[in-house]
Design a protein around this motif. Sequence first.
Motif, PDB file in Angstrom:
ATOM      1  N   HIS A   1      -6.574   6.036  13.123  1.00  0.00           N
ATOM      2  CA  HIS A   1      -5.908   7.261  12.665  1.00  0.00           C
ATOM      3  C   HIS A   1      -6.905   8.307  12.174  1.00  0.00           C
ATOM      4  CE1 HIS A   1      -2.570   9.688  11.317  1.00  0.00           C
ATOM      5  NE2 HIS A   1      -3.077   9.770  10.102  1.00  0.00           N
ATOM      6  N   TYR A   2      -8.012   7.865  11.582  1.00  0.00           N
ATOM      7  CA  TYR A   2      -9.004   8.793  11.050  1.00  0.00           C
ATOM      8  C   TYR A   2     -10.279   8.734  11.881  1.00  0.00           C
ATOM      9  CZ  TYR A   2      -6.120   8.563   6.792  1.00  0.00           C
ATOM     10  OH  TYR A   2      -5.090   8.593   5.894  1.00  0.00           O
ATOM     11  N   ALA A   3     -10.949   9.866  11.965  1.00  0.00           N
ATOM     12  CA  ALA A   3     -12.289   9.916  12.540  1.00  0.00           C
ATOM     13  C   ALA A   3     -13.252  10.194  11.386  1.00  0.00           C
ATOM     14  CB  ALA A   3     -12.390  11.000  13.598  1.00  0.00           C
ATOM     15  N   ILE A   4     -13.988   9.160  10.963  1.00  0.00           N
ATOM     16  CA  ILE A   4     -14.860   9.265   9.784  1.00  0.00           C
ATOM     17  C   ILE A   4     -16.287   8.950  10.188  1.00  0.00           C
ATOM     18  CG2 ILE A   4     -15.323   8.366   7.471  1.00  0.00           C
ATOM     19  CD1 ILE A   4     -12.357   7.609   7.279  1.00  0.00           C
ATOM     20  N   ASP A   5     -17.166   9.923  10.014  1.00  0.00           N
ATOM     21  CA  ASP A   5     -18.583   9.755  10.354  1.00  0.00           C
ATOM     22  C   ASP A   5     -18.775   9.255  11.783  1.00  0.00           C
ATOM     23  OD1 ASP A   5     -19.297  10.564   7.791  1.00  0.00           O
ATOM     24  OD2 ASP A   5     -19.209   8.514   7.011  1.00  0.00           O
ATOM     25  N   GLY A   6     -17.944   9.772  12.680  1.00  0.00           N
ATOM     26  CA  GLY A   6     -18.073   9.420  14.086  1.00  0.00           C
ATOM     27  C   GLY A   6     -17.370   8.149  14.497  1.00  0.00           C
ATOM     28  N   ASP A   7     -16.764   7.439  13.530  1.00  0.00           N
ATOM     29  CA  ASP A   7     -16.043   6.203  13.842  1.00  0.00           C
ATOM     30  C   ASP A   7     -14.545   6.397  13.674  1.00  0.00           C
ATOM     31  OD1 ASP A   7     -18.412   4.740  14.292  1.00  0.00           O
ATOM     32  OD2 ASP A   7     -18.635   4.397  12.130  1.00  0.00           O
ATOM     33  N   LEU A   8     -13.757   5.714  14.485  1.00  0.00           N
ATOM     34  CA  LEU A   8     -12.315   5.716  14.340  1.00  0.00           C
ATOM     35  C   LEU A   8     -11.921   4.634  13.341  1.00  0.00           C
ATOM     36  CD1 LEU A   8     -11.174   6.189  18.045  1.00  0.00           C
ATOM     37  CD2 LEU A   8     -11.353   7.896  16.228  1.00  0.00           C
ATOM     38  N   VAL A   9     -11.128   5.019  12.344  1.00  0.00           N
ATOM     39  CA  VAL A   9     -10.788   4.133  11.228  1.00  0.00           C
ATOM     40  C   VAL A   9      -9.279   4.045  11.077  1.00  0.00           C
ATOM     41  CG1 VAL A   9     -10.997   3.795   8.729  1.00  0.00           C
ATOM     42  CG2 VAL A   9     -12.940   4.690  10.034  1.00  0.00           C
ATOM     43  N   ASP A  10      -8.777   2.815  10.839  1.00  0.00           N
ATOM     44  CA  ASP A  10      -7.339   2.616  10.650  1.00  0.00           C
ATOM     45  C   ASP A  10      -6.872   3.180   9.314  1.00  0.00           C
ATOM     46  OD1 ASP A  10      -7.500   1.205  12.995  1.00  0.00           O
ATOM     47  OD2 ASP A  10      -7.294  -0.779  12.060  1.00  0.00           O
ATOM     48  N   GLU A  11      -5.626   3.606   9.277  1.00  0.00           N
ATOM     49  CA  GLU A  11      -4.981   4.024   8.034  1.00  0.00           C
ATOM     50  C   GLU A  11      -4.027   2.921   7.574  1.00  0.00           C
ATOM     51  OE1 GLU A  11      -2.407   7.869   6.639  1.00  0.00           O
ATOM     52  OE2 GLU A  11      -1.567   6.634   8.234  1.00  0.00           O
ATOM     53  N   VAL A  12      -4.137   2.517   6.311  1.00  0.00           N
ATOM     54  CA  VAL A  12      -3.227   1.532   5.734  1.00  0.00           C
ATOM     55  C   VAL A  12      -2.180   2.284   4.926  1.00  0.00           C
ATOM     56  CG1 VAL A  12      -2.997  -0.509   4.277  1.00  0.00           C
ATOM     57  CG2 VAL A  12      -5.103  -0.156   5.602  1.00  0.00           C
ATOM     58  N   MET A  13      -0.918   2.108   5.294  1.00  0.00           N
ATOM     59  CA  MET A  13       0.178   2.785   4.613  1.00  0.00           C
ATOM     60  C   MET A  13       0.784   1.834   3.592  1.00  0.00           C
ATOM     61  SD  MET A  13       1.818   4.712   7.938  1.00  0.00           S
ATOM     62  CE  MET A  13       2.824   5.831   6.952  1.00  0.00           C
ATOM     63  N   MET A  14       0.527   2.114   2.318  1.00  0.00           N
ATOM     64  CA  MET A  14       1.003   1.280   1.220  1.00  0.00           C
ATOM     65  C   MET A  14       2.284   1.877   0.623  1.00  0.00           C
ATOM     66  SD  MET A  14      -1.487  -1.016   0.950  1.00  0.00           S
ATOM     67  CE  MET A  14      -1.449  -1.730  -0.697  1.00  0.00           C
ATOM     68  N   ALA A  15       3.133   1.013   0.047  1.00  0.00           N
ATOM     69  CA  ALA A  15       4.391   1.494  -0.524  1.00  0.00           C
ATOM     70  C   ALA A  15       4.748   0.675  -1.746  1.00  0.00           C
ATOM     71  CB  ALA A  15       5.521   1.405   0.500  1.00  0.00           C
ATOM     72  N   ARG A  16       5.503   1.300  -2.624  1.00  0.00           N
ATOM     73  CA  ARG A  16       5.987   0.634  -3.836  1.00  0.00           C
ATOM     74  C   ARG A  16       7.448   0.991  -4.041  1.00  0.00           C
ATOM     75  NH1 ARG A  16       4.216  -1.134  -9.087  1.00  0.00           N
ATOM     76  NH2 ARG A  16       6.154  -1.746 -10.123  1.00  0.00           N
ATOM     77  N   GLU A  17       8.312  -0.035  -4.044  1.00  0.00           N
ATOM     78  CA  GLU A  17       9.736   0.157  -4.301  1.00  0.00           C
ATOM     79  C   GLU A  17       9.936   0.354  -5.805  1.00  0.00           C
ATOM     80  OE1 GLU A  17      12.196   0.198  -2.095  1.00  0.00           O
ATOM     81  OE2 GLU A  17      11.324  -0.677  -0.267  1.00  0.00           O
ATOM     82  N   LEU A  18      10.862   1.246  -6.194  1.00  0.00           N
ATOM     83  CA  LEU A  18      11.154   1.503  -7.603  1.00  0.00           C
ATOM     84  C   LEU A  18      12.525   0.938  -7.971  1.00  0.00           C
ATOM     85  CD1 LEU A  18       9.898   5.187  -7.801  1.00  0.00           C
ATOM     86  CD2 LEU A  18       8.654   3.092  -8.378  1.00  0.00           C
TER      87      LEU A  18
END
Length: 243
Positions: A226-243
Motif C-alpha cells: 500500500h505504501y511506497a517508502i524509500d523505494g520499497d513497497l510496504v504493507d499497511e496494517v489496518m488496526m481497529a478497536r471496538e468500543l
Amino acid sequence: MGATERPTFTSDAKRRLYEYVERNGTVKRHKLLDVVSLSSDEFQSHLEELKADGYLQEEGGTLQIALEFGTVTKHELDGVEFVIRPGQQSDFDGLINTIRDVTSEETYIVAETIAEELLYDDTVTRHNAVRSRVFFVATVDGEVVGWTHLDLPQIEQMHGTAQQTVGVREAHRGHGIGSKLLSRGLEWAEANGYRKLYNSVPITNDRALEFLTHHGWDTEAIRRDHYAIDGDLVDEVMMAREL
C-alpha cells in the motif's frame, strides 16, 4: 456543543457568523466584522451570544469553533508529571513539531498527513458538515510532548467510526504518556457515541503495532504494497478497536 452535534440558530446573522468561522477554521475578530453586513453593535451582540451558547470560542482575538472535549487531567507516573487536555489553537506549533519529531523516527504515514492538513488549514480544530477533528495533547512543563487525534467523519453512514492516531516524543517515552493519551481518545469517542476506532500503520512500524496490540487493538486487514517508502513497497496494517 458536542463534536457530532449541529448547531441551531435564532437568527440568520448568527448562522452566517458561525458558518464563516466554520469554513475558515480560525478567523480574527476584526476580519469577521469586515466580511459580514452588520453594525458593530449587532456584530458584538450576536458574537457574544454564539460564545455564550458554546458555539464559538475566542482566544487572543481569534475565533474558532468551540467543541467540548472534556477536562484537564494531571498525571504523575515514574516521577514524571504531565497534563492531558484538549488541544487549543495556541498548541499549533507544538503539535506540528511533535508530530514531525515522531514521524522522523518511525514511519507513520497517517500522522504525517495530519501534520500537512494542519498546516494547510492553519487551525487545530476543524468542525463542518463533512468532517471534524479533535486533538488531545500531553504537556510537560507546558510543552507539548504528545498527542492523540480523532478524525471524525460527519457523513451519516460513517458517524459511528473514527480514525485515531497517537504519538509521543522519543525523549518522553516510557512514562505511560502514550497509554494515557490513547485512553483519553477512546473514552471521548465512546462518550460521544462512537462504536469503533481505526488506526492504519505501515507493517514496518513494529513499535506502533506492538503498542496498539498491547492495548487491545486487533488487526482487521492488511493492504499489500500500500505504501511506497524509500523505494520499497510496504504493507499497511489496518488496526481497529471496538468500543
